[in-house]
Design an enzyme around this catalytic site. Sequence first.
Site, PDB file in Angstrom:
ATOM      1  N   CYS A 184      38.366  -4.956  33.556  1.00  0.00           N
ATOM      2  CA  CYS A 184      37.722  -5.468  32.346  1.00  0.00           C
ATOM      3  C   CYS A 184      37.060  -6.814  32.621  1.00  0.00           C
ATOM      4  O   CYS A 184      36.038  -6.882  33.299  1.00  0.00           O
ATOM      5  CB  CYS A 184      38.713  -5.528  31.192  1.00  0.00           C
ATOM      6  SG  CYS A 184      37.903  -5.748  29.579  1.00  0.00           S
ATOM      7  N   HIS A 198      40.054   0.057  31.089  1.00  0.00           N
ATOM      8  CA  HIS A 198      41.447  -0.303  31.385  1.00  0.00           C
ATOM      9  C   HIS A 198      42.168   0.918  31.949  1.00  0.00           C
ATOM     10  O   HIS A 198      42.557   1.809  31.188  1.00  0.00           O
ATOM     11  CB  HIS A 198      42.161  -0.782  30.118  1.00  0.00           C
ATOM     12  CG  HIS A 198      41.772  -2.156  29.696  1.00  0.00           C
ATOM     13  ND1 HIS A 198      42.481  -3.280  30.047  1.00  0.00           N
ATOM     14  CD2 HIS A 198      40.712  -2.598  28.963  1.00  0.00           C
ATOM     15  CE1 HIS A 198      41.895  -4.356  29.544  1.00  0.00           C
ATOM     16  NE2 HIS A 198      40.818  -3.964  28.880  1.00  0.00           N
ATOM     17  N   GLU A 236      45.178   1.188  32.985  1.00  0.00           N
ATOM     18  CA  GLU A 236      46.559   1.244  32.493  1.00  0.00           C
ATOM     19  C   GLU A 236      46.643   1.776  31.073  1.00  0.00           C
ATOM     20  O   GLU A 236      47.725   2.108  30.606  1.00  0.00           O
ATOM     21  CB  GLU A 236      47.209  -0.141  32.585  1.00  0.00           C
ATOM     22  CG  GLU A 236      46.812  -1.132  31.505  1.00  0.00           C
ATOM     23  CD  GLU A 236      45.455  -1.795  31.711  1.00  0.00           C
ATOM     24  OE1 GLU A 236      45.139  -2.745  30.984  1.00  0.00           O
ATOM     25  OE2 GLU A 236      44.701  -1.361  32.611  1.00  0.00           O
ATOM     26  N   ASP A 284      54.526   4.843  10.562  1.00  0.00           N
ATOM     27  CA  ASP A 284      55.106   3.820   9.686  1.00  0.00           C
ATOM     28  C   ASP A 284      56.580   3.687  10.044  1.00  0.00           C
ATOM     29  O   ASP A 284      57.340   4.658   9.966  1.00  0.00           O
ATOM     30  CB  ASP A 284      54.965   4.223   8.222  1.00  0.00           C
ATOM     31  CG  ASP A 284      53.517   4.181   7.742  1.00  0.00           C
ATOM     32  OD1 ASP A 284      52.694   3.545   8.422  1.00  0.00           O
ATOM     33  OD2 ASP A 284      53.208   4.796   6.712  1.00  0.00           O
ATOM     34  N   ASP A 305      43.925  -1.975   2.362  1.00  0.00           N
ATOM     35  CA  ASP A 305      44.576  -1.062   1.415  1.00  0.00           C
ATOM     36  C   ASP A 305      43.862  -1.093   0.067  1.00  0.00           C
ATOM     37  O   ASP A 305      44.330  -1.724  -0.890  1.00  0.00           O
ATOM     38  CB  ASP A 305      46.051  -1.449   1.228  1.00  0.00           C
ATOM     39  CG  ASP A 305      46.852  -1.329   2.504  1.00  0.00           C
ATOM     40  OD1 ASP A 305      46.566  -0.418   3.289  1.00  0.00           O
ATOM     41  OD2 ASP A 305      47.755  -2.165   2.718  1.00  0.00           O
TER      42      ASP A 305
END
Length: 879
Positions: free
Chosen positions: A409, A522, A524, A567, A729
């Site tokens: 990166c 990336h 990884e 969640d 939200d």
Amino acid sequence: MLIGLCGGICSGKHSVADYLITNHGFVALHLNNVNKDTLGEDGETPLAPEHQQRINEIRRTTFLTIGSLIDFVTERWKERWVTTDIWDEHVLKQLLRRPFFILISVDAPMSTRWHRLKDRQRNHDPPTLEDFVVENDAHLYDLESGFAALIDQAEIRLVNGGSSITYLHQALDGLDLTNDQRLRPNWDQYFMQLASLAAQRSNCMKRRVGCVLVREKRVISTGYNGTPRNLRNCNEGGCPRCNSGQKAGIDLSTCLCLHAEENALLEAGRERIREGSTLYCDTVKITQVGISEVVFSQRYGMDEQTEAVFSEGGVNFRQFSPPEKGLINLNYGETLHTGCTEKAMPTVHLLDYVAGNVRSLVNAIEKVGYTIEWIKDPIDIENAEFSQDGYVQPVRKHIESGKPFMGICVGLQALFQGSAENPAVPGLGVIPGHLTRFSDSDKSVPHIGWNSAAVAKSSDNETKDFYGLRSSSKYYYVHSYAVPYKEGCLESNGWTVATARYGHETFVGAVGRGKVLATQFHPEKSGVAGLRVLKAFLDGAIWSPSGESTQSFADQGLTRRIIACLDVRTNDQDDLVVTKGDQYEVREKSTNAAQGEVRNLGKPVEMARKYYEQGADEIIFLNITSFRNCPLADLPMLEVLRQTSMNVFVPLTVGGGIRDVIDADGTKVPALQVATLYFKSGADKVSIGSDAVAVAEAYYQNDGKASGESAIEKISAAYGNQAVVISVDPRRIHVKSPKETTHHTLKTRHAGPMGEQYCWYQCTTKGGREGRDLDVRQLVTAVEALGAGEILLNCIDKDGSSSGFDLELIEDVKKAVKIPVVASSGAGVPNHFVDVFRHTSTDAALGAGMFHRGEYTVKEVKDHLASDGFLVRPFEKKL
């Protein structure tokens, strides 16, 4: 799923069980054996108190009879269980009747097992090799209690001759032991097994090939290769070419054998085939009108030409590889343990310039068999046979000396001469070229997601991979600046270039020369495809053989991201669980005054691993529990991230509690430091929710000027705007006319309860419980200006409804910002993802309940998108 493990003395079956328990969330079950009571009863020495809790746990999962154990698992067969207590054939026969059971045997060379036993008993009187041979013979071949008859019935037979647990785990990762296809084959595996069975009837002396022709998952015909009916069989001398041992492609006109595909097609006839039929075959060279797809299992010398012909004819052509079984050697080149000192794993020197999540890179490097040594001082670079003070010249000198160097990166960007991001700061100048910012006129910036890194093929490298890069793979990118690709410029200086395309811009995705490799993506965070690149670099495999076919130009570019969201909160028993709300209510409905139980849909680490294995492009953890009395360093979500990042190599986002806090000891901890804890534990991004609303309100009160003090500004300045996600939200508020509100409204296709034709979206805080005088457009515009890099767009009205995404909301927000938007809330079936990608310009889409409840898998959603013509990342299992 219940996995049974059996094997010889010190073969490693308990190590395999521990691997399943630790890495895949299995729970051990025990079957009491009257001859082997190990639970501390019947006069044994009392156990030390520190071991008593563990023994009590064992007793809770210990059964007196095999029948009671099977009954227990039958009621919970979708969960993961493992046992090593398969004492005899009576036990095994009952287990084998059940469709949720798999038997795996574990073995190792006798000398290896003897050395293991000696090591285990080094403080006692270890047996001689002769004594061990006698004991081993009794263990395996005793007429009444020998285990050889059990081992012989194993579906998977592992040879575990290595000396390292790390290597064992790495090998087991590649086997995908938990694949549900091992219990019940999917359609591809089922029909391919039928094709292999048909191949057993082959009489061709050259090769056994079988074929099955299928339409609407029903077999139309089968075929196998050999001489035509009424001619002498090939294996009886009927075909002169096959019996003369001619090489492939020689004297084909003299061959009398029909291909398996020909036989199946002739048997079926054109009228029975029709459009939409699929041909399954071991190897394939022939198809016919009406065949829409060809699935093969083994590659053939003419596959590239075959694929080109099929592509021209509009026939989909793909390879299917079922989960590996039978005898499997886990050593993969590691020297067998023969009593000598275990060889140390090779070392990688790592320079951390404090840019974010380094833990995942460490985990990935260790995953491919290396250990890490940190560079703490410029002199360490020389000893290891950026701009942090003192590192520039040692790094440049290291590269010029011809030593291996890899940049990831920003590590790639630093090798070039400079960047428009900060023109005053020069790069290392190792590679000619400058970085420019992506144009946001036709796409979101930053560029976030899975894209290609395709090396131009030539006659010299058409069958090779450059540092493991494959044009058919996808890699994870997250950046706003890139090196524009100009054909031939870098190549003329000896650099090999892999390119990617974003919108109308083609840029450098990876570049290498000699022992230097740099990737804009990336590795990884790029799943198995990225691990392959890391391993190739660390192994020094600059060019390696590849069986991959190249992608078409249309297959290059950014894929549609599918994200799994978990969640996470504590339930009433203080266990950390994954839950799902219905308009943010996570408790089951109760018929009495008492609160219902928190919905428990699984364990977060285990479920994240499951979604990764299903092909999820990202995982989001949203922490919806407040741990007010818990010291920051001990927050449960930190451990969830640490454990998840050990085996999940896609981006991880965590939300909840990213704000200025007071620690348990009274110390004030700024939001940037809280975010740093999460990054160091394995997170790639942090998500800010309610606090972003307060920041936006302050922004407008300050006449649209940034204060420089908000969590959004501080974190994005330290780690980059791509590291900051804002979770929004909103709730729909219906109005009869735009004049009824000062907020941004839109005309809706979904009228309100009183027939209202307009609506605006009110931002909420505190989990949707409190509405604010701020609309969604105001919020996303403010946070973008303050440095946020991505919007996670929820919708309270849609949450838990399984009725599809709020397309009007999503497209309205996309028009307001240039940063990527993730659509969330409402997904219930795969076609909802098709709708959101087809009717909005969203950058990604998120699912939760439909995945948690097992209604659909991530793979099924991505397969459905692919069948509708959308580009998705193919999931890869093996390095």
